[in-house]
Motif scaffolding. Structure first.
Motif, PDB file in Angstrom:
ATOM      1  N   ILE A 103       0.783  -1.166   0.086  1.00  0.00           N
ATOM      2  CA  ILE A 103      -0.046  -0.072  -0.045  1.00  0.00           C
ATOM      3  C   ILE A 103       0.910   1.194  -0.032  1.00  0.00           C
ATOM      4  N   GLY A 104       0.597   2.260  -0.857  1.00  0.00           N
ATOM      5  CA  GLY A 104       1.286   3.401  -0.868  1.00  0.00           C
ATOM      6  C   GLY A 104       1.416   4.278   0.751  1.00  0.00           C
ATOM      7  N   ALA A 105       2.367   4.458   0.836  1.00  0.00           N
ATOM      8  CA  ALA A 105       2.708   5.126   2.229  1.00  0.00           C
ATOM      9  C   ALA A 105       2.089   6.449   2.493  1.00  0.00           C
ATOM     10  N   VAL A 106       1.617   7.098   1.218  1.00  0.00           N
ATOM     11  CA  VAL A 106       0.925   8.259   1.518  1.00  0.00           C
ATOM     12  C   VAL A 106      -0.732   7.903   2.143  1.00  0.00           C
ATOM     13  N   PHE A 107      -0.919   6.635   2.524  1.00  0.00           N
ATOM     14  CA  PHE A 107      -2.053   6.376   3.109  1.00  0.00           C
ATOM     15  C   PHE A 107      -2.009   6.048   4.787  1.00  0.00           C
ATOM     16  N   LYS A 108      -0.497   6.079   5.041  1.00  0.00           N
ATOM     17  CA  LYS A 108      -0.518   6.030   6.411  1.00  0.00           C
ATOM     18  C   LYS A 108      -1.091   7.152   7.110  1.00  0.00           C
ATOM     19  N   ASN A 109      -1.298   8.206   6.691  1.00  0.00           N
ATOM     20  CA  ASN A 109      -1.976   9.477   7.138  1.00  0.00           C
ATOM     21  C   ASN A 109      -3.053   9.947   6.471  1.00  0.00           C
ATOM     22  N   ALA A 110      -3.934   8.946   6.050  1.00  0.00           N
ATOM     23  CA  ALA A 110      -5.242   9.227   5.370  1.00  0.00           C
ATOM     24  C   ALA A 110      -6.373   8.684   6.329  1.00  0.00           C
ATOM     25  N   PRO A 111      -7.449   9.000   6.078  1.00  0.00           N
ATOM     26  CA  PRO A 111      -8.949   8.632   6.587  1.00  0.00           C
ATOM     27  C   PRO A 111      -8.732   7.055   6.652  1.00  0.00           C
ATOM     28  N   LEU A 112      -9.473   6.566   7.412  1.00  0.00           N
ATOM     29  CA  LEU A 112      -9.647   5.000   7.350  1.00  0.00           C
ATOM     30  C   LEU A 112     -10.331   4.709   6.168  1.00  0.00           C
ATOM     31  N   GLU A 113     -11.543   5.426   5.590  1.00  0.00           N
ATOM     32  CA  GLU A 113     -12.092   4.886   4.490  1.00  0.00           C
ATOM     33  C   GLU A 113     -11.165   4.998   3.327  1.00  0.00           C
ATOM     34  N   PHE A 114     -10.343   5.887   3.007  1.00  0.00           N
ATOM     35  CA  PHE A 114      -9.593   5.722   2.147  1.00  0.00           C
ATOM     36  C   PHE A 114      -8.785   4.462   2.063  1.00  0.00           C
ATOM     37  N   LEU A 115      -7.755   4.171   3.297  1.00  0.00           N
ATOM     38  CA  LEU A 115      -7.136   2.896   3.488  1.00  0.00           C
ATOM     39  C   LEU A 115      -7.916   1.629   3.339  1.00  0.00           C
TER      40      LEU A 115
END
Length: 167
Positions: A103-115
């Motif tokens: 998973i792209g590291a950009v999603f470490k600090n994203a909303p749970l819905e996007f992860l």
């Protein structure tokens, strides 16, 4: 007008509405109102547990996952937000198969819905390799709001590109 590279393929009406939000500095505000907090799944171990739990809930009969990690080498600019790899190796007289999700590291600090949307997308590749009708039907089975989340995630990536960190 900015080029909205994450929204290529959407109608002119939609892209004009998004551009209006950008021009009025409202895109981040709209996203933060809809998705106010980032998730707390920060480690590869937590991501693995989250993904395997979801796989066990929806795709019990699929092959097991050997690895699920955040990968800072995945470049969202090259149309990749996550990767599913299937590796087959011959060991002795046996054929060993491994399924890995990155998973792209950009999603470490994203909303749970996007992860969740990215994880659902990559899990769907366990059954359907191509982005076809069956693939998207499987995505919507695991996440009924998948199409809206995919669009909102594209808005999120556009916003990140314009203003930087949101959370």
């Amino acid at each position: 007008m900015n080029t909205l590279k994450y929204l290529i393929g959407y109608s002119t009406t939609v892209t004009q509405q998004v551009q209006k939000l950008i021009d009025n500095d409202k895109l981040a505000e709209v996203l933060l109102k809809k998705y106010p907090v980032a998730h707390n799944i920060k480690t590869d171990k937590a991501l693995y547990t989250y993904t395997v739990d979801m796989k066990n809930q929806y795709l019990r009969q699929s092959n097991p996952l050997s690895k699920v990690i955040y990968d800072d080498k995945i470049d969202v600019l090259h149309q990749a937000l996550g990767l599913h790899t299937f590796v087959s190796r011959v060991q002795g007289g046996n054929l060993k198969a491994k399924n890995e999700i990155r998973i792209g590291a950009v999603f470490k600090n994203a909303p749970l819905e996007f992860l969740r949307m990215i994880v659902v997308h990559e899990l769907a590749h366990l059954r359907e390799k191509q982005h076809n009708k069956a693939f998207y039907k499987l995505c919507e089975y695991m996440e009924p709001d998948y199409p809206q989340l995919e669009f909102d995630m594209r808005l999120y990536l556009t916003c990140l590109e314009l203003v930087g960190k949101l959370y």
